[in-house]
Design a protein around this motif. Structure first.
Motif, PDB file in Angstrom:
ATOM      1  N   GLY A 101      83.644 -27.710 -10.401  1.00  0.00           N
ATOM      2  CA  GLY A 101      82.687 -28.222  -9.434  1.00  0.00           C
ATOM      3  C   GLY A 101      82.825 -29.722  -9.238  1.00  0.00           C
ATOM      4  O   GLY A 101      83.499 -30.419 -10.000  1.00  0.00           O
ATOM      5  N   GLY A 102      82.174 -30.232  -8.205  1.00  0.00           N
ATOM      6  CA  GLY A 102      82.237 -31.663  -7.907  1.00  0.00           C
ATOM      7  C   GLY A 102      83.501 -32.020  -7.160  1.00  0.00           C
ATOM      8  O   GLY A 102      84.054 -31.215  -6.409  1.00  0.00           O
ATOM      9  N   ASP A 103      83.980 -33.234  -7.368  1.00  0.00           N
ATOM     10  CA  ASP A 103      85.165 -33.735  -6.683  1.00  0.00           C
ATOM     11  C   ASP A 103      86.394 -32.962  -7.143  1.00  0.00           C
ATOM     12  O   ASP A 103      86.764 -33.028  -8.320  1.00  0.00           O
ATOM     13  N   ASP A 138      95.297 -24.361   0.487  1.00  0.00           N
ATOM     14  CA  ASP A 138      95.958 -25.279   1.410  1.00  0.00           C
ATOM     15  C   ASP A 138      97.316 -25.643   0.825  1.00  0.00           C
ATOM     16  O   ASP A 138      97.504 -26.705   0.234  1.00  0.00           O
ATOM     17  N   GLY A 139      98.264 -24.741   0.979  1.00  0.00           N
ATOM     18  CA  GLY A 139      99.609 -24.946   0.458  1.00  0.00           C
ATOM     19  C   GLY A 139     100.431 -23.709   0.730  1.00  0.00           C
ATOM     20  O   GLY A 139     100.055 -22.860   1.541  1.00  0.00           O
ATOM     21  N   TRP A 140     101.567 -23.607   0.068  1.00  0.00           N
ATOM     22  CA  TRP A 140     102.436 -22.432   0.159  1.00  0.00           C
ATOM     23  C   TRP A 140     102.282 -21.661  -1.146  1.00  0.00           C
ATOM     24  O   TRP A 140     102.570 -22.197  -2.221  1.00  0.00           O
ATOM     25  N   GLU A 141     101.795 -20.425  -1.064  1.00  0.00           N
ATOM     26  CA  GLU A 141     101.571 -19.640  -2.281  1.00  0.00           C
ATOM     27  C   GLU A 141     102.119 -18.231  -2.121  1.00  0.00           C
ATOM     28  O   GLU A 141     101.819 -17.531  -1.151  1.00  0.00           O
ATOM     29  N   THR A 142     102.922 -17.828  -3.091  1.00  0.00           N
ATOM     30  CA  THR A 142     103.537 -16.504  -3.091  1.00  0.00           C
ATOM     31  C   THR A 142     102.778 -15.562  -4.031  1.00  0.00           C
ATOM     32  O   THR A 142     101.983 -15.993  -4.861  1.00  0.00           O
ATOM     33  N   ARG A 143     103.055 -14.262  -3.884  1.00  0.00           N
ATOM     34  CA  ARG A 143     102.414 -13.274  -4.762  1.00  0.00           C
ATOM     35  C   ARG A 143     102.996 -13.380  -6.177  1.00  0.00           C
ATOM     36  O   ARG A 143     104.031 -14.023  -6.393  1.00  0.00           O
ATOM     37  N   ARG A 144     102.329 -12.723  -7.134  1.00  0.00           N
ATOM     38  CA  ARG A 144     102.810 -12.718  -8.517  1.00  0.00           C
ATOM     39  C   ARG A 144     104.021 -11.794  -8.640  1.00  0.00           C
ATOM     40  O   ARG A 144     103.978 -10.635  -8.223  1.00  0.00           O
ATOM     41  N   ARG A 145     105.075 -12.325  -9.210  1.00  0.00           N
ATOM     42  CA  ARG A 145     106.265 -11.518  -9.421  1.00  0.00           C
ATOM     43  C   ARG A 145     106.080 -10.592 -10.625  1.00  0.00           C
ATOM     44  O   ARG A 145     105.384 -10.926 -11.586  1.00  0.00           O
ATOM     45  N   ARG A 146     106.720  -9.440 -10.576  1.00  0.00           N
ATOM     46  CA  ARG A 146     106.671  -8.459 -11.655  1.00  0.00           C
ATOM     47  C   ARG A 146     108.083  -8.043 -12.048  1.00  0.00           C
ATOM     48  O   ARG A 146     109.031  -8.164 -11.260  1.00  0.00           O
ATOM     49  N   GLY A 147     108.192  -7.528 -13.254  1.00  0.00           N
ATOM     50  CA  GLY A 147     109.475  -7.023 -13.710  1.00  0.00           C
ATOM     51  C   GLY A 147     109.800  -5.677 -13.099  1.00  0.00           C
ATOM     52  O   GLY A 147     109.032  -5.115 -12.303  1.00  0.00           O
ATOM     53  N   VAL A 181      93.364 -29.975   0.877  1.00  0.00           N
ATOM     54  CA  VAL A 181      91.916 -29.854   0.708  1.00  0.00           C
ATOM     55  C   VAL A 181      91.612 -28.565  -0.055  1.00  0.00           C
ATOM     56  O   VAL A 181      92.425 -27.637  -0.101  1.00  0.00           O
ATOM     57  N   PHE A 182      90.423 -28.520  -0.643  1.00  0.00           N
ATOM     58  CA  PHE A 182      90.050 -27.369  -1.462  1.00  0.00           C
ATOM     59  C   PHE A 182      88.622 -26.959  -1.163  1.00  0.00           C
ATOM     60  O   PHE A 182      87.703 -27.771  -1.238  1.00  0.00           O
ATOM     61  N   ASP A 183      88.459 -25.704  -0.787  1.00  0.00           N
ATOM     62  CA  ASP A 183      87.142 -25.129  -0.536  1.00  0.00           C
ATOM     63  C   ASP A 183      86.964 -23.955  -1.498  1.00  0.00           C
ATOM     64  O   ASP A 183      87.576 -22.894  -1.314  1.00  0.00           O
ATOM     65  N   PRO A 184      86.146 -24.104  -2.541  1.00  0.00           N
ATOM     66  CA  PRO A 184      86.022 -23.040  -3.545  1.00  0.00           C
ATOM     67  C   PRO A 184      85.454 -21.747  -3.000  1.00  0.00           C
ATOM     68  O   PRO A 184      85.603 -20.691  -3.621  1.00  0.00           O
ATOM     69  N   GLU A 185      84.810 -21.786  -1.831  1.00  0.00           N
ATOM     70  CA  GLU A 185      84.194 -20.579  -1.262  1.00  0.00           C
ATOM     71  C   GLU A 185      85.054 -19.906  -0.200  1.00  0.00           C
ATOM     72  O   GLU A 185      84.625 -18.916   0.400  1.00  0.00           O
ATOM     73  N   HIS A 186      86.264 -20.438   0.021  1.00  0.00           N
ATOM     74  CA  HIS A 186      87.090 -19.933   1.128  1.00  0.00           C
ATOM     75  C   HIS A 186      87.979 -18.793   0.640  1.00  0.00           C
ATOM     76  O   HIS A 186      88.993 -19.014  -0.034  1.00  0.00           O
ATOM     77  N   PHE A 187      87.607 -17.568   0.987  1.00  0.00           N
ATOM     78  CA  PHE A 187      88.384 -16.381   0.628  1.00  0.00           C
ATOM     79  C   PHE A 187      88.693 -15.584   1.892  1.00  0.00           C
ATOM     80  O   PHE A 187      87.954 -15.628   2.873  1.00  0.00           O
ATOM     81  N   GLY A 188      89.790 -14.845   1.857  1.00  0.00           N
ATOM     82  CA  GLY A 188      90.156 -13.955   2.942  1.00  0.00           C
ATOM     83  C   GLY A 188      90.408 -12.564   2.413  1.00  0.00           C
ATOM     84  O   GLY A 188      90.180 -12.288   1.225  1.00  0.00           O
ATOM     85  N   HIS A 189      90.935 -11.680   3.251  1.00  0.00           N
ATOM     86  CA  HIS A 189      91.134 -10.300   2.811  1.00  0.00           C
ATOM     87  C   HIS A 189      92.252 -10.158   1.790  1.00  0.00           C
ATOM     88  O   HIS A 189      92.369  -9.117   1.138  1.00  0.00           O
ATOM     89  N   LYS A 190      93.099 -11.206   1.623  1.00  0.00           N
ATOM     90  CA  LYS A 190      94.136 -11.179   0.590  1.00  0.00           C
ATOM     91  C   LYS A 190      93.732 -11.930  -0.669  1.00  0.00           C
ATOM     92  O   LYS A 190      94.468 -11.897  -1.662  1.00  0.00           O
TER      93      LYS A 190
END
Length: 390
Positions: free
Chosen positions: A23-25, A87-96, A73-82
């Motif tokens: 929380g906070g800054d 605010d960046g480039w993020e890939t899914r978790r890789r698995r073996g 920027v970061f919004d802790p309440e910002h969620f979508g259907h995924k």
């Protein structure tokens, strides 16, 4: 006075886990360091035409975010259907491959292809993982190549393309500006950014020196000798309080007050200035001094001086040169707020360096110097282009 060399600056390393957001800054515990190369031009600036051409995965957050201007920027309440929207480039978790081997293989990684907005010599790279605390990559690596024209992702991924490693696979930290000095000494046009094995990167910054295509400039004939995309640089300034002097040679017109150069308010009888290095030795024939969006804080007056370091020693730039070789080509002239001022010089001014003096303080948004390269300037530019593998 000692002749001993200055102590070496240790290379920054960011390892370990960032603390969860409490929380906070959101930048309160952000980790960074003093990285001198960040004063250079960001060759991957979207405003210069840089782009992220492709990525193998962008499940949680789009690859284009890598080159967005400004901090993430970061919004802790910002969620979508995924899931959480970052605010960046993020890939899914890789698995073996199997239940018996659930973890990614050592060679597994995600990648993104980046076209530099201005080809050049890269001096430093920042892989910024701001706000990626438990979902940043374990390590990153960066490769580069120089190819003519506008190659497609398929052409860049051709096995025959020879990539140069700029940053070997190196552990990074989360919620940190991970800086890497680069000393490849060549001109590059594209990067391949790899994150091992997966995760998220907020921003990518690629700092260096623009090396323009001399054939393109020769075909243009007359162009802006000071523009950053043509190889101009802002070398020094009296004040950088509100915004950097490099903004004044950025692409296009300014569209906001902070997209120019603005100094603090002076309380003495001195004045402010910027010193520039042109793309190469050239003849200046016309000048633009723009104060767009600077309304109550534009400079009151401005003067322009040039210096020709390509001239014979002791000659300066000719009649009227001061002890340091500077010759005034535009006397102190009144500026209007939020206005583009145009001046046609009575005679071409041959120069390599330029200085704008503003009185007493304030700012300008852009400085444009229109002209063409001298024969000697064009030859030097072409020689450097060849030396750097262009």
């Amino acid at each position: 006075m000692s002749d001993a060399p200055p102590p070496a600056v240790p290379e920054a390393r960011f390892t370990g886990d960032a603390r969860p957001y409490a929380g906070g800054d959101p930048y309160a515990d952000y980790r960074t360091a003093d990285l001198p190369f960040t004063q250079l031009t960001d060759l991957a600036d979207r405003r210069l035409g840089a782009g992220v051409l492709a990525a193998n995965d962008e499940f949680f957050a789009e690859r284009e975010n890598l080159l967005r201007p400004g901090p993430a920027v970061f919004d802790p309440e910002h969620f979508g259907h995924k899931g959480k929207i970052m605010d960046g480039w993020e890939t899914r978790r890789r698995r073996g491959a199997t239940a018996g081997r659930p973890h990614p293989a050592p060679e597994d990684h995600d990648w993104a292809l980046v076209r530099l907005g201005a080809p050049g010599v890269i001096r430093g790279i920042v892989v910024d993982t701001a706000h990626f605390r438990g979902n940043y990559p374990q390590s990153v690596s960066v490769e580069a190549v120089s190819l003519p024209g506008t190659p497609s992702p398929e052409e860049l991924l051709d096995p025959a393309v020879a990539w140069t490693v700029l940053v070997p696979r190196t552990a990074v930290g989360g919620h940190a500006a991970n800086g890497f000095a680069v000393d490849a000494g060549r001109r590059f046009t594209h990067l391949r950014v790899n994150q091992h094995p997966d995760g998220g990167i907020a921003r990518l910054r690629v700092y260096g020196e623009v090396v323009p295509d001399p054939a393109w400039l020769a075909a243009l004939g007359t162009f802006d000798l000071l523009a950053v995309e043509n190889g101009g640089t802002a070398e020094d300034a009296s004040d950088r309080f509100y915004s950097p002097p490099s903004h004044t040679i950025g692409p296009g017109r300014s569209h906001r007050m902070d997209d120019g150069w603005e100094t603090r308010r002076r309380r003495d009888l001195d004045h402010d200035w910027i010193r520039y290095r042109m793309a190469a030795r050239g003849e200046i024939r016309a000048v633009e001094i723009d104060t767009a969006y600077l309304k109550g804080n534009a400079a009151g007056w401005a003067a322009l001086s040039v210096r020709d370091t390509g001239a014979d020693p002791g000659t300066g730039t000719g009649t009227g040169a001061d002890a340091d070789g500077w010759t005034e080509i535009l006397p102190r002239t009144r500026l209007q707020p939020d206005t583009n001022h145009r001046f046609v010089l009575p005679a071409p001014a041959v120069a390599t360096d330029v200085r704008i003096d503003i009185y007493p303080d304030g700012g300008i948004s852009r400085l444009r110097l229109f002209g063409s390269l001298t024969e000697e300037g064009a030859a030097r530019l072409a020689a450097r282009h060849r030396e750097l593998g262009g």
